[in-house]
Design a protein around this motif. Structure first.
Motif, PDB file in Angstrom:
ATOM      1  N   ASP A  80     104.728  15.899  60.797  1.00  0.00           N
ATOM      2  CA  ASP A  80     103.311  16.008  61.170  1.00  0.00           C
ATOM      3  C   ASP A  80     102.494  16.445  59.948  1.00  0.00           C
ATOM      4  N   ALA A  81     102.398  15.544  58.962  1.00  0.00           N
ATOM      5  CA  ALA A  81     101.753  15.885  57.685  1.00  0.00           C
ATOM      6  C   ALA A  81     100.273  16.196  57.860  1.00  0.00           C
ATOM      7  N   ARG A  82      99.620  15.584  58.840  1.00  0.00           N
ATOM      8  CA  ARG A  82      98.182  15.777  59.028  1.00  0.00           C
ATOM      9  C   ARG A  82      97.861  16.880  60.042  1.00  0.00           C
ATOM     10  N   GLY A 214      97.350  17.561  48.379  1.00  0.00           N
ATOM     11  CA  GLY A 214      96.451  16.421  48.560  1.00  0.00           C
ATOM     12  C   GLY A 214      96.503  15.824  49.944  1.00  0.00           C
ATOM     13  N   LEU A 215      96.903  16.625  50.943  1.00  0.00           N
ATOM     14  CA  LEU A 215      96.982  16.156  52.328  1.00  0.00           C
ATOM     15  C   LEU A 215      95.696  16.512  53.066  1.00  0.00           C
ATOM     16  N   VAL A 216      95.268  15.606  53.920  1.00  0.00           N
ATOM     17  CA  VAL A 216      94.033  15.799  54.671  1.00  0.00           C
ATOM     18  C   VAL A 216      94.383  15.963  56.145  1.00  0.00           C
ATOM     19  N   ALA A 217      93.886  17.029  56.757  1.00  0.00           N
ATOM     20  CA  ALA A 217      94.175  17.285  58.162  1.00  0.00           C
ATOM     21  C   ALA A 217      93.425  16.296  59.051  1.00  0.00           C
ATOM     22  N   GLY A 218      94.095  15.870  60.113  1.00  0.00           N
ATOM     23  CA  GLY A 218      93.457  14.989  61.075  1.00  0.00           C
ATOM     24  C   GLY A 218      92.856  15.775  62.222  1.00  0.00           C
ATOM     25  N   GLU A 219      92.294  15.072  63.177  1.00  0.00           N
ATOM     26  CA  GLU A 219      91.727  15.731  64.349  1.00  0.00           C
ATOM     27  C   GLU A 219      92.851  16.151  65.287  1.00  0.00           C
ATOM     28  N   VAL A 289     108.156  12.435  53.454  1.00  0.00           N
ATOM     29  CA  VAL A 289     106.917  12.330  54.243  1.00  0.00           C
ATOM     30  C   VAL A 289     105.703  12.286  53.317  1.00  0.00           C
ATOM     31  N   VAL A 290     105.658  13.195  52.335  1.00  0.00           N
ATOM     32  CA  VAL A 290     104.535  13.227  51.395  1.00  0.00           C
ATOM     33  C   VAL A 290     104.472  11.932  50.587  1.00  0.00           C
ATOM     34  N   LEU A 291     105.622  11.450  50.093  1.00  0.00           N
ATOM     35  CA  LEU A 291     105.651  10.220  49.293  1.00  0.00           C
ATOM     36  C   LEU A 291     105.184   9.018  50.115  1.00  0.00           C
ATOM     37  N   HIS A 292     105.554   9.005  51.379  1.00  0.00           N
ATOM     38  CA  HIS A 292     105.097   7.899  52.238  1.00  0.00           C
ATOM     39  C   HIS A 292     103.584   7.946  52.424  1.00  0.00           C
ATOM     40  N   HIS A 293     103.048   9.144  52.672  1.00  0.00           N
ATOM     41  CA  HIS A 293     101.608   9.260  52.928  1.00  0.00           C
ATOM     42  C   HIS A 293     100.779   9.089  51.659  1.00  0.00           C
TER      43      HIS A 293
END
Length: 429
Positions: A80-82, A214-219, A289-293
């Motif tokens: 759940d990266a976001r 550099g990850l951005v949270a989603g809603e 997960v990070v590399l994929h996103h």
């Protein structure tokens, strides 16, 4: 980055290196699974094959249920990266799923017309599984944060305290059910005084970690959507666990509880190979997960190939070691009644096939291809049932041991096919 009191800025928390995560996870997984196997060793030495078989059967019934009904929330949390769901949503859902799992396990026990003593043992083992499942959700967050050192410390504590409590009850003459209760109590102590405090500390710095990566949270999404998202993973985990236990069920039905005690002890020892190699997969899952996103395809596959190479090396070393010293070591630890060199070698080879398939499956999990993962383990289960029906009546324990490798070989081919399809979809072909 967040500001510290007095206007000073604190550094954003950094994830552990791959090497540090791998070494930490290897230590934790090795200690935990050695501890689990030593439970059987102590039980075998202090009781008889009957109690070992009863305990193994309780584990074989409860584990698939907790994995299936539990929806494998650890994997959802780890990918759940976001931060689509809040921590309290994971916690509430875990409590509900634990209650449902316990009810299902006891219903199965009643449906099998188990004795009162066996039902009590099954219930206590199920409670230990509920405690474990609660910690597993926190492990998912530690994995996402690439802090496998926290997971490792928890596993080591559970191994040491669990073995001590389990053995203490047996030494006191309280029986296998009381020993299982001691195990559950020790695991709850680790959750209460280690896992939860470390989890709260990690949550307090999560916003800084996301910014640094550099990850951005989603809603935020609803808890019901979390359950729907996790459903394929729950089916996948449950089906996969049943597939691993099909040989045990076949041995119980065809050969009896005494043969099950021997097979389960050797099978658990062989599974240490896939547990250790799985430690590498867990250590790199957060990185995948990070590399994929971040669309780093070359780095993604480079990390995955490293996992595959590590798995092959560990499996080869384990087979050679078992061929050289397996017989005297098992005889010394558990007694000559548990020595069966051919079964052990076949099981270790099968563990290599489990390693290969599950290492490849890390790519599906990192991409959140949960339905594909469910299809793979469904294919493995179908193959397991077919091979068990064919091989166990004819070849006994050797046939049961062969079921594992042959079934996961089928799963490997299915995984490769689904990975190829998902890669083409990702590339827009």
């Amino acid at each position: 980055m967040a500001s510290a009191p007095g206007g000073m800025r604190k550094a954003a928390p950094r994830p552990g290196s791959l090497r540090r995560n791998l070494l930490a996870n290897l230590v934790g997984i090795a200690a935990y699974n050695l501890g689990q196997w030593l439970l059987l060793v102590v039980l075998a030495r202090m009781t008889g094959t009957g109690d070992v078989g009863r305990f193994a059967l309780a584990l074989a019934i409860s584990a698939p249920v907790y994995l299936a009904v539990g929806l494998n929330l650890r994997m959802v949390r780890a990918t759940d990266a976001r931060r689509e769901w809040r921590p309290e949503q994971y916690g509430r859902l875990r409590i509900v799923l634990n209650a449902v799992s316990l009810a299902v396990v006891m219903a199965i026990g009643l449906g099998l017309h188990m004795s009162t003593a066996d039902l009590m043992l099954l219930g206590v083992v199920s409670i230990s599984k509920a405690v474990e499942a609660t910690s597993q959700v926190l492990y998912g967050f530690f994995t996402l944060r690439e802090r496998l050192d926290l997971v490792s410390r928890s596993l080591v504590l559970r191994a040491v305290l669990g073995l001590a409590s389990f053995s203490g009850a047996l030494v006191a003459g309280l029986g296998v059910t009381a020993a299982a209760a001691g195990l559950a109590g020790a695991w709850f102590v680790v959750y209460l005084f280690h896992d939860r405090p470390e989890y709260q500390r990690a949550l307090a710095t999560d916003a800084d970690y996301m910014a640094a990566q550099g990850l951005v949270a989603g809603e935020s999404s609803a808890t019901s959507r979390l359950a729907r998202r996790a459903l394929p993973l729950g089916v996948d985990a449950g089906v996969g666990s049943v597939a691993l236990n099909v040989p045990r069920y076949g041995v119980q039905l065809s050969l009896g509880v005494d043969h099950l005690a021997v097979f389960a002890s050797l099978a658990y020892l062989a599974q240490v190979v896939s547990f250790i190699t799985g430690a590498f997969g867990d250590a790199v899952l957060g990185r995948l997960v990070v590399l994929h996103h971040t669309s780093s395809a070359k780095a993604f596959w480079r990390v995955l190939f490293a996992v595959l190479f590590f798995g092959c090396a560990v499996t080869g070393a384990a087979v050679v070691g078992a061929a050289l010293v397996g017989r005297p070591v098992i005889g010394a630890l558990m007694g000559h009644a548990y020595v069966d060199q051919s079964v052990l070698l076949i099981l270790l080879t099968g563990a290599g096939m489990v390693t290969l398939q599950r290492s490849l499956a890390r790519a599906l999990y990192a991409r959140q291809r949960f339905v594909d993962a469910m299809l793979v383990d469904t294919a493995v289960l179908i193959a397991s049932l077919g091979w068990a029906a064919l091989l166990i009546p004819r070849w006994g324990l050797d046939g049961a041991a062969a079921v594992l490798g042959l079934s996961f070989l089928v799963g490997t081919f299915v995984t490769l096919a689904l990975l190829g399809r998902s890669t083409r979809v990702q590339q827009g072909e």
